[in-house]
Scaffold this motif. Sequence first.
Motif, PDB file in Angstrom:
ATOM      1  N   ASN A 156       0.805  -1.227   0.000  1.00  0.00           N
ATOM      2  CA  ASN A 156       0.000   0.000   0.000  1.00  0.00           C
ATOM      3  C   ASN A 156       0.836   1.275   0.000  1.00  0.00           C
ATOM      4  N   VAL A 157       2.088   1.199   0.465  1.00  0.00           N
ATOM      5  CA  VAL A 157       2.900   2.422   0.459  1.00  0.00           C
ATOM      6  C   VAL A 157       3.396   2.762  -0.948  1.00  0.00           C
ATOM      7  N   ARG A 158       3.184   1.858  -1.904  1.00  0.00           N
ATOM      8  CA  ARG A 158       3.449   2.071  -3.334  1.00  0.00           C
ATOM      9  C   ARG A 158       4.931   2.017  -3.708  1.00  0.00           C
ATOM     10  N   VAL A 159       5.805   1.748  -2.736  1.00  0.00           N
ATOM     11  CA  VAL A 159       7.231   1.619  -3.068  1.00  0.00           C
ATOM     12  C   VAL A 159       7.448   0.265  -3.733  1.00  0.00           C
ATOM     13  N   ARG A 160       8.172   0.265  -4.853  1.00  0.00           N
ATOM     14  CA  ARG A 160       8.468  -0.990  -5.550  1.00  0.00           C
ATOM     15  C   ARG A 160       9.930  -1.408  -5.352  1.00  0.00           C
ATOM     16  N   HIS A 161      10.834  -0.438  -5.426  1.00  0.00           N
ATOM     17  CA  HIS A 161      12.261  -0.708  -5.260  1.00  0.00           C
ATOM     18  C   HIS A 161      12.885   0.397  -4.409  1.00  0.00           C
ATOM     19  N   ARG A 162      13.977   0.035  -3.750  1.00  0.00           N
ATOM     20  CA  ARG A 162      14.766   1.042  -3.026  1.00  0.00           C
ATOM     21  C   ARG A 162      16.235   0.665  -3.086  1.00  0.00           C
ATOM     22  N   HIS A 163      17.086   1.688  -2.883  1.00  0.00           N
ATOM     23  CA  HIS A 163      18.529   1.456  -2.777  1.00  0.00           C
ATOM     24  C   HIS A 163      18.912   1.396  -1.296  1.00  0.00           C
ATOM     25  N   TYR A 164      19.982   0.633  -1.032  1.00  0.00           N
ATOM     26  CA  TYR A 164      20.373   0.392   0.355  1.00  0.00           C
ATOM     27  C   TYR A 164      21.883   0.567   0.526  1.00  0.00           C
ATOM     28  N   ALA A 165      22.271   1.303   1.578  1.00  0.00           N
ATOM     29  CA  ALA A 165      23.691   1.462   1.899  1.00  0.00           C
ATOM     30  C   ALA A 165      24.284   0.171   2.466  1.00  0.00           C
ATOM     31  N   TRP A 166      23.430  -0.653   3.061  1.00  0.00           N
ATOM     32  CA  TRP A 166      23.838  -1.997   3.476  1.00  0.00           C
ATOM     33  C   TRP A 166      22.633  -2.900   3.325  1.00  0.00           C
ATOM     34  N   ASP A 167      22.896  -4.198   3.492  1.00  0.00           N
ATOM     35  CA  ASP A 167      21.802  -5.159   3.330  1.00  0.00           C
ATOM     36  C   ASP A 167      21.222  -5.478   4.706  1.00  0.00           C
ATOM     37  N   PRO A 168      20.052  -4.926   5.031  1.00  0.00           N
ATOM     38  CA  PRO A 168      19.490  -5.149   6.370  1.00  0.00           C
ATOM     39  C   PRO A 168      19.216  -6.623   6.650  1.00  0.00           C
ATOM     40  N   ARG A 169      19.034  -7.402   5.590  1.00  0.00           N
ATOM     41  CA  ARG A 169      18.764  -8.833   5.798  1.00  0.00           C
ATOM     42  C   ARG A 169      19.971  -9.521   6.434  1.00  0.00           C
ATOM     43  N   GLU A 170      21.169  -9.016   6.113  1.00  0.00           N
ATOM     44  CA  GLU A 170      22.384  -9.581   6.717  1.00  0.00           C
ATOM     45  C   GLU A 170      22.741  -8.868   8.015  1.00  0.00           C
ATOM     46  N   GLU A 171      22.664  -7.528   7.983  1.00  0.00           N
ATOM     47  CA  GLU A 171      23.134  -6.741   9.125  1.00  0.00           C
ATOM     48  C   GLU A 171      22.260  -6.922  10.364  1.00  0.00           C
ATOM     49  N   LEU A 172      20.960  -7.190  10.146  1.00  0.00           N
ATOM     50  CA  LEU A 172      20.056  -7.333  11.281  1.00  0.00           C
ATOM     51  C   LEU A 172      19.549  -8.760  11.436  1.00  0.00           C
ATOM     52  N   ALA A 173      20.221  -9.711  10.805  1.00  0.00           N
ATOM     53  CA  ALA A 173      19.735 -11.093  10.841  1.00  0.00           C
ATOM     54  C   ALA A 173      19.733 -11.645  12.261  1.00  0.00           C
ATOM     55  N   GLU A 174      20.728 -11.264  13.059  1.00  0.00           N
ATOM     56  CA  GLU A 174      20.837 -11.872  14.389  1.00  0.00           C
ATOM     57  C   GLU A 174      20.566 -10.897  15.526  1.00  0.00           C
ATOM     58  N   ARG A 175      20.937  -9.617  15.340  1.00  0.00           N
ATOM     59  CA  ARG A 175      20.693  -8.648  16.409  1.00  0.00           C
ATOM     60  C   ARG A 175      20.676  -7.246  15.816  1.00  0.00           C
ATOM     61  N   SER A 176      20.201  -6.300  16.617  1.00  0.00           N
ATOM     62  CA  SER A 176      20.140  -4.911  16.175  1.00  0.00           C
ATOM     63  C   SER A 176      21.500  -4.255  16.405  1.00  0.00           C
ATOM     64  N   PRO A 177      22.226  -3.857  15.351  1.00  0.00           N
ATOM     65  CA  PRO A 177      23.561  -3.296  15.533  1.00  0.00           C
ATOM     66  C   PRO A 177      23.532  -2.017  16.374  1.00  0.00           C
TER      67      PRO A 177
END
Lengths: 353, 89
Positions: free
Chosen positions: A50-71
């Motif tokens: 619903n927010v209508r965003v389809r793609h975004r750019h990322y300075a890092w990959d949150p899927r890796e950086e936050l996989a185990e804990r909040s940095p």
Amino acid sequence: MPNAATPRLPTLTRLSSAFPPLRFSQREIYDGLLRHWYAEVPNAWELMENVRVRHRHYAWDPREELAERSPGTARRMAAYKRAVLAVGGESLRGTLEGVDRATIGSFVMASCTGYTGPTPELLLARDVGLRADLRRTFIGHMGCYAAFNVLKTAMDSLAARPDEPVLVNCSEFSSLHYRPERTREQAVIHALFGDACASALVSMEGPGVGVQLVRSRTEQLYATHELMTWDVLDDGFIMTLSPYVPFVIAEHIGGLLGRLLGPEGLELGDVRHWVVHPGGPKILDVVGDKLRLTGDDLGPSYRVLEERGNCSSTTVLLVLEEVLRSRSPARGEYGVMLAFGPGLTMESMLVRF
Amino acid sequence: MDEETIFAQVTEAIVRSNRDVAHATIHADASLVADLGMDSMRLAALIGELKARFGDVDLTGWYVTTARHGADTVRGLVDFLCRALAAAP
């Protein structure tokens, strides 16, 4: 020599954007991270769509950086410093291509997504070879409307020193502040924000050279300061965003436009191009509804939202870039730039192409 | 317009703008967002309904109170409308 009929005005003559190389679809981020986080949030994927965003750019990959804990904040700020120098530098080099750097007297930069010292504009000025007696200003933490503070500082600089062009930049990396609270509010925020930088050159010019900054108007709605916040925690920054923000803007946008345009003897119908910060789809909807804009009028804003997300202060410059690219405004046509953010603050700028 | 009438009008507007919510589940202390699950799309429909019923009333004062989590109650909205309509010329 300019005369009274062709006054020189602060004019944006060059504009270029840059993005981190990582780019993910909304589905990739949802499946790789947010599906797990928001398992208990009703209709989480529907919300992402619903927010209508389809793609975004990322300075890092949150899927890796936050996989185990909040940095912690230190780790996030180290990533910020790397990103701002790389991507901010890329957008500056794009703007400065072919420009004699010794002519630039001032450099103004805004960023609300990170801190380092010396501040980023000093490091970037060094990297791109600006002169040693440069006047520098860093505008931190103001949020989505800060491109206006950058442009207004440039206007003030040019009023004092009309022959010294001003370099401006906005650099934002919201992806460095993904955080794991399992709330609907955070789900909306993590669905919406993206990373981007934009730079521009502003100098005193007559008509037809670029985008003339004719006049600005700022309005603060002090009583609403709790509706949107951006605070620093031990593990990054946290935003709060009331779902009522678009409706506050709706109540006040008409009056703001009247007070922006009136002194120039203009009305809404005189404005041919709209450069509206896509804070979210509902903000665009309510602004469009209140100002009776067409889908075509808001097309550049929606396209930036869909392909870049809300990139905080950088976003309105991305929309301006899209207006210039897709609508090819004719010389002399008027446009209005708008952005909103914490305060609540409403920023507006009348421009002439 | 008395408070009871305004409460009935607000309740009807909530149901019309949020079809997932049954009339009987709407009580005075229910938060529109936290308890009734209204998102910005449904809030937009509700606000449109309210403005149609109550003459384009400026709701900014009520939005300000909603910033505190869960403070956007039906009772709060009704109280605000009572004051706003009483103050209207």
